[in-house]
Design a protein around this motif. Structure first.
Motif, PDB file in Angstrom:
ATOM      1  N   CYS A   1      24.978  20.851  -5.842  1.00  0.00           N
ATOM      2  CA  CYS A   1      25.748  19.726  -6.371  1.00  0.00           C
ATOM      3  C   CYS A   1      27.202  20.093  -6.615  1.00  0.00           C
ATOM      4  O   CYS A   1      28.108  19.310  -6.348  1.00  0.00           O
TER       5      CYS A   1
ATOM      6  N   ARG B   1      22.182  13.653  -5.383  1.00  0.00           N
ATOM      7  CA  ARG B   1      21.066  14.540  -5.058  1.00  0.00           C
ATOM      8  C   ARG B   1      19.732  13.925  -5.475  1.00  0.00           C
ATOM      9  O   ARG B   1      18.746  13.963  -4.741  1.00  0.00           O
TER      10      ARG B   1
ATOM     11  N   GLU C   1      30.878  12.043  -0.176  1.00  0.00           N
ATOM     12  CA  GLU C   1      29.752  12.606   0.553  1.00  0.00           C
ATOM     13  C   GLU C   1      29.967  12.449   2.045  1.00  0.00           C
ATOM     14  O   GLU C   1      30.537  11.475   2.507  1.00  0.00           O
TER      15      GLU C   1
ATOM     16  N   CYS D   1      19.687  20.340  -7.808  1.00  0.00           N
ATOM     17  CA  CYS D   1      21.149  20.376  -7.894  1.00  0.00           C
ATOM     18  C   CYS D   1      21.740  21.653  -7.331  1.00  0.00           C
ATOM     19  O   CYS D   1      22.874  21.995  -7.633  1.00  0.00           O
TER      20      CYS D   1
ATOM     21  N   GLN E   1      18.692  11.226  -3.028  1.00  0.00           N
ATOM     22  CA  GLN E   1      18.165  11.744  -1.766  1.00  0.00           C
ATOM     23  C   GLN E   1      16.694  12.134  -1.908  1.00  0.00           C
ATOM     24  O   GLN E   1      15.861  11.798  -1.059  1.00  0.00           O
TER      25      GLN E   1
END
Length: 255
Positions: free
Chosen positions: A247, A11, A254, A244, A14
């Protein structure tokens, strides 16, 4: 690295990628997922330089990897070539034989020692994952129909149902500690219908598309976790809860 930690790093990666490439403030970044689970940026600020900005993440073993493209679809998959603990290598890989074409399977089982067989198995596996993740489908695509060809793991190409896909490029990189990472770059027309809705252009003229397809493949850059934590410069920072928020819902692989 356990799955929850990997999901957190995924995360953070990204957010860091989108902020660095597109210059979008952290607190304005909105990342969503398609029905199949592929992450995408919900944003109208991408601009003409990045008409189809998209990215993909993967984690396995000690690494979390991310890749992005301005025009083509992108898929990435990282694998760790760990020895199976409860069964010999031939028995372990036999569990996955249905995911490979007869040609790929022959190449794998005839490559040499048990360790060489395991490494080749993972190389093919991460290429297949990178491809199906690029199109946004995951393993539901039918990876046994996706057949990879290569020359000593260079000049990698793919056939689907026996038909060569000439508008795709693939790279395979060796990382430390028996890790490999594969990157797939391909035409947006191959995206799932759900994923096509997240990009701006699915069709291009040949010249425009090949400019994107033949962009230089930039080497991976290693970052430690501390380098991914947002640092405030007068802008409102997202909380760790924001970053998150999903998450704990990410799978160990993924999309």
């Amino acid at each position: 690295m356990e799955d929850r930690k990997q999901a957190l790093v995924s995360r953070l990666l990204q957010y860091a990628l989108i902020h660095e490439v597109l210059g979008i403030p952290y607190n304005e970044i909105v990342i969503k997922r398609t029905f199949e689970g592929k992450p995408y940026l919900e944003c109208s600020k991408v601009g003409v330089e990045f008409p189809n900005f998209n990215f993909n993440v993967s984690h396995h073993g000690d690494y979390v990897a991310i890749a992005s493209e301005p025009l083509c679809l992108v898929g990435v998959d990282v694998v760790c070539c760990t020895e199976p603990e409860k069964e010999p290598v031939p028995e372990f890989i036999e569990n996955f034989s249905s995911y490979f074409s007869s040609l790929e399977w022959d190449n794998i089982i005839n490559t040499g020692t048990s360790d060489e067989i395991l490494v080749d198995f993972y190389r093919y596996w991460c290429l297949k994952e990178a491809f199906v993740k690029a199109v946004g489908s995951g393993l539901a695509y039918g990876v046994d129909k996706v057949e990879f060809h290569h020359t000593n793991w260079t000049n990698i190409s793919v056939k689907v149902d026996g038909e060569p896909l000439t508008e795709w490029r693939f790279w395979l990189f060796k990382l430390p500690e028996r890790h490999w990472v594969a990157v797939a770059r391909g035409h947006p027309r191959f995206a799932t219908e759900n994923y096509k809705r997240t990009i701006c252009k699915a069709e291009f003229d040949a010249e425009e598309y090949h400019k994107g397809l033949n962009l230089p493949n930039v080497a991976f850059v290693t970052r430690i976790i501390e380098q991914l934590i947002p640092v405030s410069h007068g802008e409102e920072r997202p909380t760790m809860q924001d970053i998150c928020s999903d998450c704990l819902h990410l799978s160990s692989r993924e999309a």
